[in-house]
Scaffold this active site. Sequence first.
Site, PDB file in Angstrom:
ATOM      1  N   ASN A 127       0.809  -1.202   0.000  1.00 14.08           N
ATOM      2  CA  ASN A 127       0.000   0.000   0.000  1.00 14.08           C
ATOM      3  C   ASN A 127       0.853   1.268   0.000  1.00 14.08           C
ATOM      4  O   ASN A 127       1.133   1.831  -1.055  1.00 14.08           O
ATOM      5  CB  ASN A 127      -0.967  -0.024   1.188  1.00 14.08           C
ATOM      6  CG  ASN A 127      -2.022   1.065   1.097  1.00 14.08           C
ATOM      7  OD1 ASN A 127      -1.906   1.998   0.316  1.00 14.08           O
ATOM      8  ND2 ASN A 127      -3.069   0.945   1.882  1.00 14.08           N
ATOM      9  N   ASP A 128       1.286   1.681   1.173  1.00 14.27           N
ATOM     10  CA  ASP A 128       1.965   2.978   1.275  1.00 14.27           C
ATOM     11  C   ASP A 128       3.193   3.092   0.372  1.00 14.27           C
ATOM     12  O   ASP A 128       3.503   4.173  -0.114  1.00 14.27           O
ATOM     13  CB  ASP A 128       2.369   3.246   2.731  1.00 14.27           C
ATOM     14  CG  ASP A 128       1.148   3.467   3.616  1.00 14.27           C
ATOM     15  OD1 ASP A 128       0.118   3.912   3.082  1.00 14.27           O
ATOM     16  OD2 ASP A 128       1.228   3.178   4.818  1.00 14.27           O
TER      17      ASP A 128
END
Lengths: 474, 109
Positions: A401-402
């Site tokens: 994700n990040d």
Amino acid sequence: MIDINALDPLVRLAWLVGAVAFVLGLIRMNSPATARNGNLVSAGGMAVAIVATAVYLLLRPNDSTGNNLLIGWLIIVVGIAIGGGLGLYSARTVKMTAMPQLVSLFNAMGGGAAALIAIDGYLRISAAPGLQENVATVLDIVIGSITFTGSLIASGKLMGRIPGKPIQVPGGQLVTAALAIVVVVGAIFLWLGNYSLVLMFLILAASLTFGVTMTLPIGGADMPVVISLLNSFTGTAVAMAGFVLENPVLIIAGALVGASGAILTKLMADAMNRSVINIMIGGFGGGDSVAGAVGAEGASVRELGVDDAAIQLAYAQHVIVVPGYGLAVAQAQHAVRELAELLEERGVDVKYAIHPVAGRMPGHMNVLLAEANVPYPQLKEMDDINPEFERADVALVVGANDVTNPAARRTGTPVSGMPILDVDRAKSIVVIKRSMGKGYAGIDNELYTNPKTGMLFADAKEGLASLVAAVKAL
Amino acid sequence: MSPTEISAFLANFTVFTLAILCGFAVISKVPATLHTPLMSGANSIHGIVLVGSMFIAVNATDPLSQLLSLVAVAFATMNVVGGYVVTDRMLQMFKRKPVAAPKADKTEA
């Protein structure tokens, strides 16, 4: 403490061999080709140092009565049998995905042993020792106890025995600060030449509690950094034990690990664009900086069916797989390898983009994928793969994700400045993800609202398995 | 502190300081790929605390000391044995080269 006799030079020589082996072993761990050998060199040095110590203690002239020595030997043999058995069993049976928590557990053991050496030393004296021993004893007790409970909590969090979410201790920061003050003031009082067993136990209790309150509020995603930091602490505690016992090999090995752990901790924190201090304060989730993020709130997300995703992948020329934390948690490394092999049979070029902090620790993803027999040359590090995203037909993001959030390129977001994989530059993007849940940074990932992106909502393992089935069916 | 004690301390402190610098120099060259095995390998190295635990074990005269040293020896051994074995298991996986693989991974481009 160590009496000088004819055997003394020999055992010291053996310790030197051990210390040299530790350094050479670490040097050989620089490259994947020699790393395993490096670990064996290190283990060999350890064996030499331990066996030589055992022989030395056995042959050493008996300074008091014979009984003591016999009991001492019994303690050593029983202790080694118990510890060695447990260590061997757990190390051989642990699953590779569960390995970080085991390392943390072993780290707790080392810190505990170092603290016990100082506690035992303090119990045997009845007046304040010389300054060197005094300072080292107190530091050993403090650092060793913090690392003992801290590593146990970290391990528990990764095992899921303790919730991975940040846990706020009632009165949180205040309690931690109060404990720190007790430890510091107590330590200074003892260093001024006072002897107090009660105060020593108070410092011990405060340090043990501090380890818990320090680690509990830290989120599971930050645990690698914490474990690495605690590893460094243990090294320092062992070096302090070396000062207490005036034992050079403990000083050298402890200092080596203290330095290595510190470097590693900084590298890990840098890769996540976090400062170590920030992590230890545990205030990241506070979220006031999120206001600076340009909201992608209103933007819509395109959901993708399994069959569509399979077609995209199967008819691509270049596919880059971006594995992340979600893949590690779902233990989907075998599933991803199966999919990659299937694609390769169809002539698709498959590579893996490994972010420095993918998985739970730097390098963890490499270990997981290597376990699943993914060929080593296919694993590309961030700087090598980033220019290739532009040529990739599909970027398959699995549980990351990040580290893929393009918002990191702008200023003013919680992830700003964090090195990311340039996934958004691929011609199309398929994201396998369980939900639209936010990553650790607590912000929306702009990648998901990119028009080129299709979201396949599934658990990493199930999603990959259904893709495998769909590609086979084509 | 007498000059002799200070000298003795400085001898230890010299070793300590150089070992720290050595640790910095060695570690900073390791590629990110090997960070987890490295952390685990470094973790095993501080298992050297077993040597110290053995010293306090043979010197333990009262039951409390004996208990403490027993726990210390057991903890330290677990650190050493478990640490090296688990590190070896991690590194074993990097070892595999296409040629060495006994069961070939099908076709590779």
